[in-house]
Design a protein around this motif. Structure first.
Motif, short mmCIF file in Angstrom:
data_model
loop_
_atom_site.label_atom_id
_atom_site.label_comp_id
_atom_site.label_asym_id
_atom_site.label_seq_id
_atom_site.Cartn_x
_atom_site.Cartn_y
_atom_site.Cartn_z
N SER A 12 -22.56 40.61 -23.47
CA SER A 12 -21.93 41.11 -24.69
C SER A 12 -21.20 42.46 -24.50
O SER A 12 -21.78 43.42 -23.99
CB SER A 12 -23.01 41.28 -25.77
OG SER A 12 -22.58 42.15 -26.78
N GLU A 75 -17.41 40.41 -34.55
CA GLU A 75 -17.09 39.74 -35.82
C GLU A 75 -17.19 38.25 -35.55
O GLU A 75 -16.62 37.76 -34.59
CB GLU A 75 -15.65 40.13 -36.15
CG GLU A 75 -14.99 39.41 -37.27
CD GLU A 75 -13.60 40.00 -37.47
OE1 GLU A 75 -13.50 41.23 -37.72
OE2 GLU A 75 -12.63 39.25 -37.36
N TYR A 76 -17.96 37.57 -36.37
CA TYR A 76 -18.04 36.11 -36.27
C TYR A 76 -17.39 35.53 -37.52
O TYR A 76 -17.87 35.78 -38.64
CB TYR A 76 -19.49 35.64 -36.19
CG TYR A 76 -20.16 35.79 -34.83
CD1 TYR A 76 -19.47 36.28 -33.71
CD2 TYR A 76 -21.49 35.44 -34.67
CE1 TYR A 76 -20.09 36.41 -32.48
CE2 TYR A 76 -22.12 35.56 -33.43
CZ TYR A 76 -21.42 36.06 -32.35
OH TYR A 76 -22.06 36.19 -31.14
N ASN A 77 -16.34 34.76 -37.32
CA ASN A 77 -15.67 34.13 -38.45
C ASN A 77 -15.40 35.13 -39.57
O ASN A 77 -15.76 34.91 -40.73
CB ASN A 77 -16.49 32.92 -38.94
CG ASN A 77 -16.69 31.92 -37.82
OD1 ASN A 77 -15.71 31.49 -37.20
ND2 ASN A 77 -17.92 31.59 -37.51
N TYR A 78 -14.81 36.25 -39.15
CA TYR A 78 -14.36 37.31 -40.06
C TYR A 78 -15.50 38.06 -40.74
O TYR A 78 -15.29 38.74 -41.73
CB TYR A 78 -13.43 36.74 -41.15
CG TYR A 78 -11.98 36.61 -40.75
CD1 TYR A 78 -11.61 36.35 -39.43
CD2 TYR A 78 -10.97 36.73 -41.69
CE1 TYR A 78 -10.28 36.22 -39.07
CE2 TYR A 78 -9.63 36.61 -41.34
CZ TYR A 78 -9.30 36.35 -40.03
OH TYR A 78 -7.98 36.23 -39.68
N ALA A 111 -14.38 43.68 -29.35
CA ALA A 111 -14.00 42.27 -29.22
C ALA A 111 -12.83 42.18 -28.24
O ALA A 111 -12.05 43.12 -28.12
CB ALA A 111 -13.59 41.69 -30.56
N PRO A 112 -12.72 41.05 -27.57
CA PRO A 112 -11.58 40.88 -26.68
C PRO A 112 -10.29 40.57 -27.43
O PRO A 112 -9.23 40.49 -26.83
CB PRO A 112 -12.00 39.70 -25.80
CG PRO A 112 -13.01 38.96 -26.60
CD PRO A 112 -13.67 39.95 -27.50
N GLY A 116 -10.66 42.22 -33.61
CA GLY A 116 -12.05 41.77 -33.68
C GLY A 116 -12.99 42.91 -34.02
O GLY A 116 -12.85 43.99 -33.46
N ARG A 119 -13.33 43.32 -39.62
CA ARG A 119 -13.84 42.74 -40.87
C ARG A 119 -15.35 42.74 -40.91
O ARG A 119 -15.95 42.95 -41.98
CB ARG A 119 -13.24 41.34 -41.07
CG ARG A 119 -11.75 41.42 -41.40
CD ARG A 119 -10.98 40.21 -40.95
NE ARG A 119 -10.89 40.12 -39.50
CZ ARG A 119 -9.81 39.78 -38.80
NH1 ARG A 119 -8.69 39.48 -39.45
NH2 ARG A 119 -9.81 39.72 -37.50
C1 FNR Z 1 -15.95 34.73 -32.50
N1 FNR Z 1 -14.94 35.62 -32.14
C2 FNR Z 1 -14.13 36.17 -33.11
N2 FNR Z 1 -13.23 37.16 -32.80
C3 FNR Z 1 -12.47 37.73 -33.78
O1 FNR Z 1 -11.68 38.63 -33.49
N3 FNR Z 1 -12.59 37.31 -35.10
C4 FNR Z 1 -13.46 36.34 -35.48
O2 FNR Z 1 -13.56 36.03 -36.65
C5 FNR Z 1 -14.26 35.73 -34.46
N4 FNR Z 1 -15.15 34.76 -34.78
C6 FNR Z 1 -16.05 34.30 -33.85
C7 FNR Z 1 -17.05 33.42 -34.24
C8 FNR Z 1 -17.99 33.02 -33.32
C9 FNR Z 1 -19.11 32.09 -33.75
C10 FNR Z 1 -17.92 33.46 -31.97
C11 FNR Z 1 -18.97 33.04 -30.95
C12 FNR Z 1 -16.92 34.31 -31.58
C13 FNR Z 1 -14.78 36.05 -30.74
C14 FNR Z 1 -15.62 37.30 -30.47
O3 FNR Z 1 -14.87 38.45 -30.84
C15 FNR Z 1 -15.96 37.39 -28.98
O4 FNR Z 1 -16.70 36.24 -28.59
C16 FNR Z 1 -16.74 38.65 -28.63
O5 FNR Z 1 -16.75 38.83 -27.24
C17 FNR Z 1 -18.16 38.59 -29.18
O6 FNR Z 1 -18.78 39.84 -28.97
P1 FNR Z 1 -19.80 40.09 -27.75
O7 FNR Z 1 -20.71 38.93 -27.66
O8 FNR Z 1 -18.94 40.23 -26.50
O9 FNR Z 1 -20.47 41.38 -28.09
#
Ligand code: FNR
Length: 178
Positions: A12, A75-78, A111-112, A116, A119
């Protein structure tokens, strides 16, 4: 400070950001990263109160003892990852709903992607309104294109290091102002 990552992933970016923060903290600030988020059960009002799971009791103890919280979340799904929101739900009902009241909280996210964590960070700020916590407002630490800022485990981007340093100073100031 207790650091909490919103991601359970081994690699992560957010957990790496938290660990990088340990080396960027002002003198006198220690950051312990919480390691049991995956063990926190789903919030259930029927077992809250008399039958709180030991892992939740221990988590509440750690938060109670901490001067403040440092959260790094994707952020997961915003929005806020479910595991993190669930953990905060358990904290929020502790001590008759006062466990998080007045607790300084600093929020950051990586986030990458381009936006990210923005939100999720905003959604987290809403959560800390209900809990009467004391969130640090600025600087906002939005580590976009995170994959370009780390060299393996090391946060190498100087701009991000500087932002994190400023966030931690602001968190220390929140603690001091009482
Ligand atoms: C994501 N990711 C993502 N990125 C983003 O910019 N907006 C979003 O809404 C989402 N939604 C999302 C949902 C789910 C279920 C996953 C698994 C991923 C991508 C996320 O930014 C990316 O996987 C990051 O690297 C997650 O953070 P960690 O695990 O590196 O800390």
């Amino acid at each position: 400070m207790l650091g909490i990552s919103g991601s359970l992933r081994q690699e992560s970016f957010n957990t790496r950001l938290l660990h990088a923060s340990e080396g960027l903290a002002p003198i006198g600030m220690d950051i312990d990263v919480y390691e049991h988020l995956a063990d926190i059960p789903p919030y259930n009002g029927d077992i809250d109160g008399e039958n709180v799971p030991p892992v939740v009791e221990a988590f509440r103890d750690q938060v109670r003892a901490a001067d403040g919280l440092l959260i790094a979340t994707p952020e997961y799904n915003y929005s806020i990852p479910g595991v993190l929101k669930n953990a905060i739900d358990w904290l929020s009902t502790g001590d008759g709903g006062q466990l998080l009241a007045g607790k300084p909280v600093a929020i950051m996210g990586a986030a990458p992607t381009n936006f990210g964590s923005v939100r999720a960070q905003l959604a987290l700020r809403q959560v800390f309104v209900w809990t009467d916590s004391k969130p640090v407002v600025k600087p906002e630490v939005i580590v976009f294109n995170a994959h370009e800022r780390f060299d393996d485990d090391k946060l190498v981007d100087e701009g991000t290091q500087d932002l994190v340093r400023r966030l931690l100073h602001a968190l220390a100031a929140k603690v001091t102002e009482g």
